[in-house]
Design a protein around this motif. Sequence first.
Motif, PDB file in Angstrom:
ATOM      1  N   ALA A 103       0.834  -1.207   0.000  1.00 26.39           N
ATOM      2  CA  ALA A 103       0.000   0.000   0.000  1.00 26.39           C
ATOM      3  C   ALA A 103       0.866   1.253   0.000  1.00 26.39           C
ATOM      4  O   ALA A 103       0.568   2.235  -0.701  1.00 26.39           O
ATOM      5  CB  ALA A 103      -0.926  -0.006   1.211  1.00 26.39           C
ATOM      6  N   TYR A 104       1.949   1.229   0.760  1.00 27.60           N
ATOM      7  CA  TYR A 104       2.839   2.387   0.825  1.00 27.60           C
ATOM      8  C   TYR A 104       3.516   2.648  -0.524  1.00 27.60           C
ATOM      9  O   TYR A 104       3.595   3.789  -0.984  1.00 27.60           O
ATOM     10  CB  TYR A 104       3.898   2.146   1.902  1.00 27.60           C
ATOM     11  CG  TYR A 104       4.912   3.248   2.055  1.00 27.60           C
ATOM     12  CD1 TYR A 104       6.277   2.994   1.986  1.00 27.60           C
ATOM     13  CD2 TYR A 104       4.507   4.561   2.286  1.00 27.60           C
ATOM     14  CE1 TYR A 104       7.213   3.991   2.129  1.00 27.60           C
ATOM     15  CE2 TYR A 104       5.431   5.580   2.435  1.00 27.60           C
ATOM     16  CZ  TYR A 104       6.778   5.295   2.348  1.00 27.60           C
ATOM     17  OH  TYR A 104       7.698   6.303   2.492  1.00 27.60           O
ATOM     18  N   GLU A 114       2.398   1.671  -3.519  1.00 31.51           N
ATOM     19  CA  GLU A 114       1.371   2.083  -4.470  1.00 31.51           C
ATOM     20  C   GLU A 114       0.966   3.533  -4.267  1.00 31.51           C
ATOM     21  O   GLU A 114       0.868   4.312  -5.236  1.00 31.51           O
ATOM     22  CB  GLU A 114       0.146   1.173  -4.332  1.00 31.51           C
ATOM     23  CG  GLU A 114      -1.014   1.492  -5.250  1.00 31.51           C
ATOM     24  CD  GLU A 114      -0.746   1.158  -6.703  1.00 31.51           C
ATOM     25  OE1 GLU A 114       0.273   0.535  -7.005  1.00 31.51           O
ATOM     26  OE2 GLU A 114      -1.586   1.538  -7.549  1.00 31.51           O
ATOM     27  N   GLU A 115       0.743   3.934  -3.036  1.00 28.55           N
ATOM     28  CA  GLU A 115       0.332   5.315  -2.743  1.00 28.55           C
ATOM     29  C   GLU A 115       1.423   6.305  -3.122  1.00 28.55           C
ATOM     30  O   GLU A 115       1.144   7.379  -3.660  1.00 28.55           O
ATOM     31  CB  GLU A 115      -0.006   5.445  -1.249  1.00 28.55           C
ATOM     32  CG  GLU A 115      -1.286   4.718  -0.849  1.00 28.55           C
ATOM     33  CD  GLU A 115      -1.441   4.569   0.647  1.00 28.55           C
ATOM     34  OE1 GLU A 115      -2.371   3.877   1.076  1.00 28.55           O
ATOM     35  OE2 GLU A 115      -0.604   5.152   1.392  1.00 28.55           O
ATOM     36  N   THR A 116       2.686   5.929  -2.865  1.00 28.52           N
ATOM     37  CA  THR A 116       3.799   6.814  -3.221  1.00 28.52           C
ATOM     38  C   THR A 116       3.882   7.008  -4.729  1.00 28.52           C
ATOM     39  O   THR A 116       4.025   8.127  -5.223  1.00 28.52           O
ATOM     40  CB  THR A 116       5.129   6.244  -2.703  1.00 28.52           C
ATOM     41  OG1 THR A 116       5.074   6.130  -1.275  1.00 28.52           O
ATOM     42  CG2 THR A 116       6.296   7.146  -3.092  1.00 28.52           C
ATOM     43  N   GLN A 171       1.523   6.611  -6.960  1.00 29.71           N
ATOM     44  CA  GLN A 171       0.370   7.378  -7.430  1.00 29.71           C
ATOM     45  C   GLN A 171       0.566   8.867  -7.146  1.00 29.71           C
ATOM     46  O   GLN A 171       0.315   9.715  -8.005  1.00 29.71           O
ATOM     47  CB  GLN A 171      -0.908   6.874  -6.768  1.00 29.71           C
ATOM     48  CG  GLN A 171      -1.363   5.504  -7.250  1.00 29.71           C
ATOM     49  CD  GLN A 171      -2.641   5.054  -6.574  1.00 29.71           C
ATOM     50  OE1 GLN A 171      -3.185   5.740  -5.709  1.00 29.71           O
ATOM     51  NE2 GLN A 171      -3.126   3.887  -6.957  1.00 29.71           N
ATOM     52  N   HIS A 172       1.013   9.188  -5.946  1.00 28.55           N
ATOM     53  CA  HIS A 172       1.205  10.593  -5.550  1.00 28.55           C
ATOM     54  C   HIS A 172       2.311  11.253  -6.355  1.00 28.55           C
ATOM     55  O   HIS A 172       2.219  12.436  -6.724  1.00 28.55           O
ATOM     56  CB  HIS A 172       1.536  10.663  -4.058  1.00 28.55           C
ATOM     57  CG  HIS A 172       1.694  12.062  -3.538  1.00 28.55           C
ATOM     58  ND1 HIS A 172       2.918  12.696  -3.442  1.00 28.55           N
ATOM     59  CD2 HIS A 172       0.771  12.961  -3.117  1.00 28.55           C
ATOM     60  CE1 HIS A 172       2.752  13.914  -2.964  1.00 28.55           C
ATOM     61  NE2 HIS A 172       1.453  14.105  -2.746  1.00 28.55           N
ATOM     62  N   ASN A 173       3.372  10.480  -6.666  1.00 32.24           N
ATOM     63  CA  ASN A 173       4.531  11.020  -7.396  1.00 32.24           C
ATOM     64  C   ASN A 173       4.436  10.800  -8.902  1.00 32.24           C
ATOM     65  O   ASN A 173       5.432  10.966  -9.613  1.00 32.24           O
ATOM     66  CB  ASN A 173       5.830  10.381  -6.877  1.00 32.24           C
ATOM     67  CG  ASN A 173       6.151  10.784  -5.461  1.00 32.24           C
ATOM     68  OD1 ASN A 173       5.561  11.720  -4.914  1.00 32.24           O
ATOM     69  ND2 ASN A 173       7.070  10.071  -4.841  1.00 32.24           N
ATOM     70  N   LYS A 180      10.450  11.368  -5.593  1.00 30.68           N
ATOM     71  CA  LYS A 180       9.772  12.485  -6.252  1.00 30.68           C
ATOM     72  C   LYS A 180      10.768  13.394  -6.973  1.00 30.68           C
ATOM     73  O   LYS A 180      11.782  13.808  -6.421  1.00 30.68           O
ATOM     74  CB  LYS A 180       8.988  13.296  -5.228  1.00 30.68           C
ATOM     75  CG  LYS A 180       8.090  14.360  -5.843  1.00 30.68           C
ATOM     76  CD  LYS A 180       7.252  15.043  -4.779  1.00 30.68           C
ATOM     77  CE  LYS A 180       6.310  16.069  -5.403  1.00 30.68           C
ATOM     78  NZ  LYS A 180       5.472  16.738  -4.369  1.00 30.68           N
ATOM     79  N   GLY A 234      -0.638  -3.255  -6.879  1.00 32.63           N
ATOM     80  CA  GLY A 234      -1.469  -2.195  -7.438  1.00 32.63           C
ATOM     81  C   GLY A 234      -1.068  -1.807  -8.849  1.00 32.63           C
ATOM     82  O   GLY A 234       0.055  -2.084  -9.297  1.00 32.63           O
ATOM     83  N   THR A 252       2.079   0.329  -9.238  1.00 32.44           N
ATOM     84  CA  THR A 252       3.279  -0.467  -8.977  1.00 32.44           C
ATOM     85  C   THR A 252       3.615  -1.353 -10.174  1.00 32.44           C
ATOM     86  O   THR A 252       4.784  -1.479 -10.560  1.00 32.44           O
ATOM     87  CB  THR A 252       3.075  -1.340  -7.729  1.00 32.44           C
ATOM     88  OG1 THR A 252       2.689  -0.511  -6.629  1.00 32.44           O
ATOM     89  CG2 THR A 252       4.347  -2.080  -7.368  1.00 32.44           C
TER      90      THR A 252
END
Length: 508
Positions: A158-159, A161-163, A165-167, A173, A211, A214
Motif C-alpha cells: 500500500a505504501y 502504491e500510494e507513493t 500514485q502521488h509522485n 519524487k 497495485g 506499482t
Amino acid sequence: MSSNSASSGSSGLVLHHLELSRSNRILFLLEELQVPYEIKHYKRDPVTRLAGDDLKQVHPLGRSPVLTDGVLTIIETNAIVAHLLTHYYDPARVALGPGLGEKTQASVDVGGWTQFSEASIMLHAIPLFYALKSGACTEDGSAGIERASARGIKADLAYVEETLQHNKGQLVKGYEFTAADCAMLYSVDMLAHILATRTPGWRKNLGLEIGPATLAWMSQCKRRTAFQAAVRKEGHEGQDWLSSFFARPPARKSVFRPCIDLHEGVVKQIVGGTLSDTDSTLRTNFVATHSPSHFASLYREHNLTGGHVIKLGPRNNEAAASALSAWPQGLHVGGGITGENAQEWLDKGAEKVIVTSWLFPSCQFSLSRLEQLSERVGRERLVVDVSCRRRGDRWVVAMNRWQDMTDMEVNKASLDLLAAHCSEFLIHAADVEGLCQGIDQELVQKLGEWVTIPTTYAGGARHIGDLQLVDRLSKGKVDLTFGSALDIFGGQGVTLDELVAWNHAATK
C-alpha cells in the motif's frame, strides 16, 4: 564452479555473483552506473541450493552479493549500494538522481527506499517464500505464517502504491529513476512472483495484490537498457529474470483441462477452420442439450481445474457469465477479451482472462497492448491464446475465429517474449480443432521443448490415448483439452470417470 566475464575493462570492482540471489540488483545498479567492473559467476549446489565452497573463499559466509574493490571486501546488499553510490556515481556521466549523504529529502528517500527494500519488503516476504517452498501454505491463507507475513506485506504494498500514485510513477519524487529503483524492483518483483503462485481466493482473503501504479513502475524499470543488460549477464535473456525461483516443475503427467465452447449461447463442438463471420461454412460435431452452467458445475464437482470458457463469436456473454457464476474463480474466459473489458470479466468471476485478437491490431502483434493488459489485470491473471494454423513447417498465430493470419510465428522466441507478461498459454491447433482425428503431434512436441509456463493444447483429440500421447511427447509440460465439454458425453471414446481418474493419478 565459477566463471568470469569482464564489462568495459577493469576498475578494480569485482561482483561475485551467485545465481538466483539478491546480487541481481547489484548487477542492475552496476549497469546503470556505467562503471567498468568484472563479474564472477558462482553456481548453487544442485541439491542443497546453497553456494559452494568457492564463494566462501571470497567471504567466509559464502553468501551473495559480495563486491571486492581492490583490497576491500564489501558484503550485504545495502552496504554495497552505499559503497557504489559514494565512490562510483558520477552525475556528469549518468542521471541516477541525488547521491547519498545530501541534506535533501530526495537524497534521504534514496537511502530510505534502499533500506525499505530489504528491511521491510524482503523481511516480510521471505517467511512466506519459505512457507511456500516447504509446502506450509494453505489453500485459503489461514496458516499463522501466512497471516503474520500478510500484515506487513499489505502495508508495504500500500505504501509503495500510494507513493507512486502521488509522485506520478516516480519512487523518489522529481526523479524518473534512481539507485533506489534498482534496489526496490528486485524486492517487489520477488513478492509479485510469490503472490502469483497463489489463487485469487487466497490473495483476496489476505488482502494481497500488486497495485496498478506499482505494476506500471515495474514494467518501466524492466524496459531500461541497463536492466536488459543485467538480465543478459545473469543468463536469463528473453526470460523472466526471477522465473527460475518459481518455475512450475513439470507435472508428473499432463492433465486434462475442461473446455466449454460457446456459439450463439449454446455449448457446441465446432470444426475450427469452418468458423467465420457467417454460418454458411459452419460445421459442428455436437450441440449440447445441457447449459453452460451445468458443465461448469460438473467440473467444479470433480475439481477439474484450469478450464476454459471460450466465446466463439457474438451473443455468448450471458452464457459465459452463467458458467462463471456456477464456478466463481474456477474458470478462464476468452473470446473478444480486450484491454477495456478484461477487468469486467474478472469481476464477473473469471479466474483468468484469455486474449488473442486484441493483441494483433490489423494482424500485427502489439507488445504495448500486451504490456498494458498485463499491467492492468496482473500477469498472473492473464492467459495468451496463440492459436495457430500450419503453414509449411511453421505455425502462424491466427485470429478472428482463426480466419486471419498474423505476423507472429509460434516458436521459442515468440513464446519467451509473451511469457514475460502472462501466466499461461492456450494453443488451439485450428487446422485440426473439432475434427476428432488426432492431435498435431509435431506441434505438441515442439511446445514441450519451447514453453516455460503452464500451457494447454487443443485440437483433434479423440480419446484417452491422445492424453497419454500429449504427456509423452511434451514430457508432461503441456496439458490437453478435448475442445468441448461435449466430448465427455458425445461418444468420442473418453468418459468423465477416465479423465477424473487420470488427473487424480497425475497430480497426487
